[in-house]
Write a protein that holds these residues in place. Structure first.
Motif, short mmCIF file in Angstrom:
data_model
loop_
_atom_site.label_atom_id
_atom_site.label_comp_id
_atom_site.label_asym_id
_atom_site.label_seq_id
_atom_site.Cartn_x
_atom_site.Cartn_y
_atom_site.Cartn_z
N GLU A 178 0.83 -1.19 0.00
CA GLU A 178 0.00 0.00 0.00
C GLU A 178 0.87 1.24 0.00
OE1 GLU A 178 -2.32 -0.06 3.55
OE2 GLU A 178 -0.60 0.09 4.90
N GLU A 179 0.30 2.37 -0.39
CA GLU A 179 1.05 3.62 -0.44
C GLU A 179 1.33 4.11 0.97
OE1 GLU A 179 -1.13 6.35 -2.81
OE2 GLU A 179 -1.03 5.13 -4.63
N GLY A 180 2.55 4.56 1.19
CA GLY A 180 2.95 5.04 2.50
C GLY A 180 4.39 5.51 2.47
N LYS A 181 5.14 5.14 3.48
CA LYS A 181 6.54 5.53 3.57
C LYS A 181 7.40 4.70 2.63
CE LYS A 181 6.34 7.02 8.41
NZ LYS A 181 6.92 6.83 9.77
N GLU A 182 8.49 5.30 2.18
CA GLU A 182 9.44 4.59 1.33
C GLU A 182 10.08 3.45 2.12
OE1 GLU A 182 12.83 6.13 -1.58
OE2 GLU A 182 13.46 6.23 0.52
#
Length: 277
Positions: A178-182
């Protein structure tokens, strides 16, 4: 010990590259880890006929493209499926002996138009043991958006770790992103992505265990591979705990592998079991 291990890995890469006709390794610009140019490898599954994810060669027509692909339309245990978490029967973790032995390994990084993947150079270096049966990690494939859904939810990316035992039976660990921190640990893997369609011609070393989140619970079922020839009798373990990747990391995959997810298949009479520790 880590330095000695890395030195051994680099020595192995140098040998492999030399045997493939290249004289030296090349550090990818901006990478936090080393990547090496290498000669194009081949897909695990031979291509009997051209197929795609759209048009007349798309999933609705796979079974018509080759006799070898008949299971894509006639199979009763096809993948991917929607994982419904609430109705799932529960399996006590004590009844399932699942153990990982993953180590830092060199992988070839490739983009075969439809699938972005990493193939292991050392099949004996990463094993998964299920009930005393050993499966070797052969390939890591990325699908965008996700192929499996969880309670109907689709994720931007699905990471499939494909294992195989001596009888060529496959077991796949599936992890959503999911989209979030690298993910800084995996940054060097993304640095090996090709900038356009085509084989990346690079290899990179990493520990595949870093692709797997804490496995508080898994969902397991019997299915198939999700590309032609759609071979069945594949054991799937799908994690309901996604890992986090930055927008840039996900977009990097999407640039080289446009939508490459097979549509959801019927569950039919299959059991979906929730494995609890």
């Amino acid at each position: 010990m880590k330095e000695i291990k890395r030195a051994c890995l680099l020595a192995m890469a140098t040998f492999l590259i030399a045997s493939l006709g290249f004289s030296q390794s090349v550090l990818a610009e901006g990478s936090e880890g080393q990547t090496f140019f290498y000669k194009e490898q081949t897909l695990l599954t031979p291509i009997e006929a051209e197929w795609s994810y759209e048009g007349k060669n798309g999933p609705d027509y796979w079974e018509t493209l080759s006799k070898e692909y008949e299971a894509c339309g006639k199979g009763e245990t096809q993948s991917p499926i929607d994982i419904e978490t609430e109705p799932a029967s529960k399996l006590d973790g004590a009844d399932l002996d699942l153990a990982f032995d993953y180590n830092e390994t060199i992988y070839s990084v490739e983009d075969h138009d439809e699938i972005f993947q990493a193939n292991s150079f050392d099949l004996d270096n990463n094993t998964l043991t299920l009930d005393d049966e050993d499966y070797r990690l052969k390939q890591i494939a990325l699908h965008t958006p996700s192929e499996h859904t969880i309670d109907g939810e689709e994720y931007p990316l699905e990471i499939q770790l494909v294992h195989e035992n001596e009888d060529e039976e496959q077991l796949v660990i599936s992890v959503m992103a999911e989209e979030g921190k690298e993910d800084k640990v995996l940054k060097k893997v993304w640095m090996a992505l090709p900038k356009a369609d085509g084989v990346a011609n690079r290899a990179v070393d990493f520990d595949a265990s870093e692709l797997i989140p804490e496995l508080d619970s898994l969902y397991t079922y019997e299915g198939s591979i999700t590309t032609p020839p759609c071979t069945e009798n594949v054991t799937w373990f799908v994690s309901d705990e996604p890992i986090s990747l930055s927008d840039e990391q996900i977009e990097a995959v999407q640039k080289v592998s446009s939508e490459n997810n097979r549509p959801i298949q019927d569950v039919n009479k299959r059991d979906i079991l929730k494995v609890q520790p």
